[in-house]
Design a protein around this motif. Sequence first.
Motif, mmCIF file in Angstrom:
data_model
loop_
_atom_site.group_PDB
_atom_site.id
_atom_site.type_symbol
_atom_site.label_atom_id
_atom_site.label_comp_id
_atom_site.label_asym_id
_atom_site.label_seq_id
_atom_site.Cartn_x
_atom_site.Cartn_y
_atom_site.Cartn_z
ATOM 1 N N UNK A 34 42.602 45.263 20.225
ATOM 2 C CA UNK A 34 43.387 46.255 20.961
ATOM 3 C C UNK A 34 43.139 47.430 21.540
ATOM 4 N N UNK A 35 42.199 48.361 21.196
ATOM 5 C CA UNK A 35 41.971 49.255 22.213
ATOM 6 C C UNK A 35 41.184 48.825 23.233
ATOM 7 N N UNK A 36 40.645 47.450 23.561
ATOM 8 C CA UNK A 36 40.108 47.091 24.575
ATOM 9 C C UNK A 36 40.962 46.158 25.641
ATOM 10 N N UNK A 37 41.975 45.839 25.218
ATOM 11 C CA UNK A 37 42.942 44.979 26.053
ATOM 12 C C UNK A 37 43.435 45.663 27.160
ATOM 13 N N UNK A 38 43.183 44.980 28.359
ATOM 14 C CA UNK A 38 43.748 45.977 29.563
ATOM 15 C C UNK A 38 44.933 46.283 29.821
ATOM 16 N N UNK A 39 45.517 47.325 30.510
ATOM 17 C CA UNK A 39 46.943 47.588 30.641
ATOM 18 C C UNK A 39 47.519 46.253 31.613
ATOM 19 N N UNK A 40 46.846 45.937 32.582
ATOM 20 C CA UNK A 40 47.276 44.758 33.478
ATOM 21 C C UNK A 40 46.225 44.040 33.743
ATOM 22 N N UNK A 41 46.327 42.624 33.944
ATOM 23 C CA UNK A 41 45.446 41.397 34.246
ATOM 24 C C UNK A 41 46.324 40.461 34.986
ATOM 25 N N UNK A 42 45.638 39.717 35.729
ATOM 26 C CA UNK A 42 45.973 38.499 36.257
ATOM 27 C C UNK A 42 46.238 37.428 35.406
ATOM 28 N N UNK A 43 47.576 36.984 34.780
ATOM 29 C CA UNK A 43 47.885 36.042 34.037
ATOM 30 C C UNK A 43 48.111 34.753 34.721
ATOM 31 N N UNK A 44 46.936 33.734 34.879
ATOM 32 C CA UNK A 44 47.021 32.784 35.928
ATOM 33 C C UNK A 44 48.068 31.613 35.017
ATOM 34 N N UNK A 45 48.299 31.737 33.817
ATOM 35 C CA UNK A 45 49.131 31.071 33.410
ATOM 36 C C UNK A 45 50.590 31.177 33.308
ATOM 37 N N UNK A 46 50.864 32.206 33.967
ATOM 38 C CA UNK A 46 52.253 32.640 34.165
ATOM 39 C C UNK A 46 52.943 31.729 35.364
ATOM 40 N N UNK A 47 54.220 31.886 35.349
ATOM 41 C CA UNK A 47 54.829 31.254 36.362
ATOM 42 C C UNK A 47 54.914 32.019 37.834
ATOM 43 N N UNK A 48 54.581 33.159 37.762
ATOM 44 C CA UNK A 48 54.637 34.099 38.786
ATOM 45 C C UNK A 48 53.473 33.660 39.660
ATOM 46 N N UNK A 49 53.566 33.767 41.000
ATOM 47 C CA UNK A 49 52.694 33.321 42.050
ATOM 48 C C UNK A 49 51.267 34.519 41.862
ATOM 49 N N UNK A 128 32.569 37.562 39.987
ATOM 50 C CA UNK A 128 33.590 38.487 40.057
ATOM 51 C C UNK A 128 34.893 38.265 40.711
ATOM 52 N N UNK A 129 35.745 39.162 41.001
ATOM 53 C CA UNK A 129 37.123 38.525 41.593
ATOM 54 C C UNK A 129 37.229 39.538 43.019
ATOM 55 N N UNK A 130 37.942 38.859 43.828
ATOM 56 C CA UNK A 130 38.395 39.475 45.036
ATOM 57 C C UNK A 130 40.060 39.494 44.748
ATOM 58 N N UNK A 135 51.172 47.740 45.935
ATOM 59 C CA UNK A 135 51.772 49.190 45.551
ATOM 60 C C UNK A 135 51.778 49.145 43.976
ATOM 61 N N UNK A 136 52.230 47.895 43.587
ATOM 62 C CA UNK A 136 52.434 48.142 42.026
ATOM 63 C C UNK A 136 51.186 46.900 41.388
ATOM 64 N N UNK A 137 50.577 47.347 40.347
ATOM 65 C CA UNK A 137 49.638 46.634 39.658
ATOM 66 C C UNK A 137 49.962 45.148 39.470
ATOM 67 N N UNK A 138 51.240 45.042 38.999
ATOM 68 C CA UNK A 138 51.698 43.805 38.377
ATOM 69 C C UNK A 138 52.126 42.611 39.655
ATOM 70 N N UNK A 139 51.743 43.230 40.864
ATOM 71 C CA UNK A 139 51.953 42.145 41.846
ATOM 72 C C UNK A 139 50.683 41.963 42.649
ATOM 73 N N UNK A 140 49.530 42.416 42.094
ATOM 74 C CA UNK A 140 48.436 41.971 42.789
ATOM 75 C C UNK A 140 47.900 40.479 42.634
ATOM 76 N N UNK A 141 47.581 39.976 43.664
ATOM 77 C CA UNK A 141 47.140 38.545 43.645
ATOM 78 C C UNK A 141 45.554 38.352 43.693
ATOM 79 N N UNK A 142 44.780 37.101 43.198
ATOM 80 C CA UNK A 142 43.637 36.738 43.339
ATOM 81 C C UNK A 142 43.461 36.242 44.715
#
Length: 201
Positions: A34-49, A128-130, A135-142
């Motif tokens: 739990x203490x190592x889980x990131x606040x935000x990450x790219x969830x590629x399994x989500x329906x969001x683009x 690694x990732x590019x 503006x919002x971390x939950x809108x970042x795209x790979x």
Amino acid sequence: MPARIIHIGELISDRGVSIDTGDIVLIELFPPFPRHKPNHFLDLDSRRHRLLRKNEFFEGQLLLAGGFPFESNSFEFYDEPVGIFTHSTHVHRRIMDGVCEISDGEPYMTLDGISEENYMNLSGASGGIATNIKDKSNEVQMAGMLVSAGPTLIRFIPSYLIEHAIINKDQARTTLIDPAIEGRPTLEEVSSLIAHYASVI
């Protein structure tokens, strides 16, 4: 800790770029503490683009490259094992910002204009990732997967070339790293049980 290798590169039939994508893999990790889980990450399994499409790349676009370069993540090997461990490393992630350029239809990041004192050597950060910058971390795209980094540019495999393989990763061949992910005991656990019962007998 790594659990399984997923060989998604084998699902990419039309590579279409000068960089070979055949050996691309995903590394499935065990769920973090739990203490190592990131606040935000790219969830590629989500329906969001979450992956940049080809028409969303443009020259002058600000991008970030993040990875674990070799010089910042070297291994320390022990003369004598410490328990079951023979070596260790401190994990350091490095992030560089750059500008998207497009050559022969392929995007890459240029680092021109970055002063040498602000430049971080990302050599060895392949895989690694590019990402783009939002503006919002939950809108970042790979934007892609890093392939190489030099003093003036960073090359990556664009996300639109690996999107199909990521989405269909369940169809890819896998290699098991740690059998504990499938509920089977690890070699260390079996050895410990044998040692325990041997001492009881």
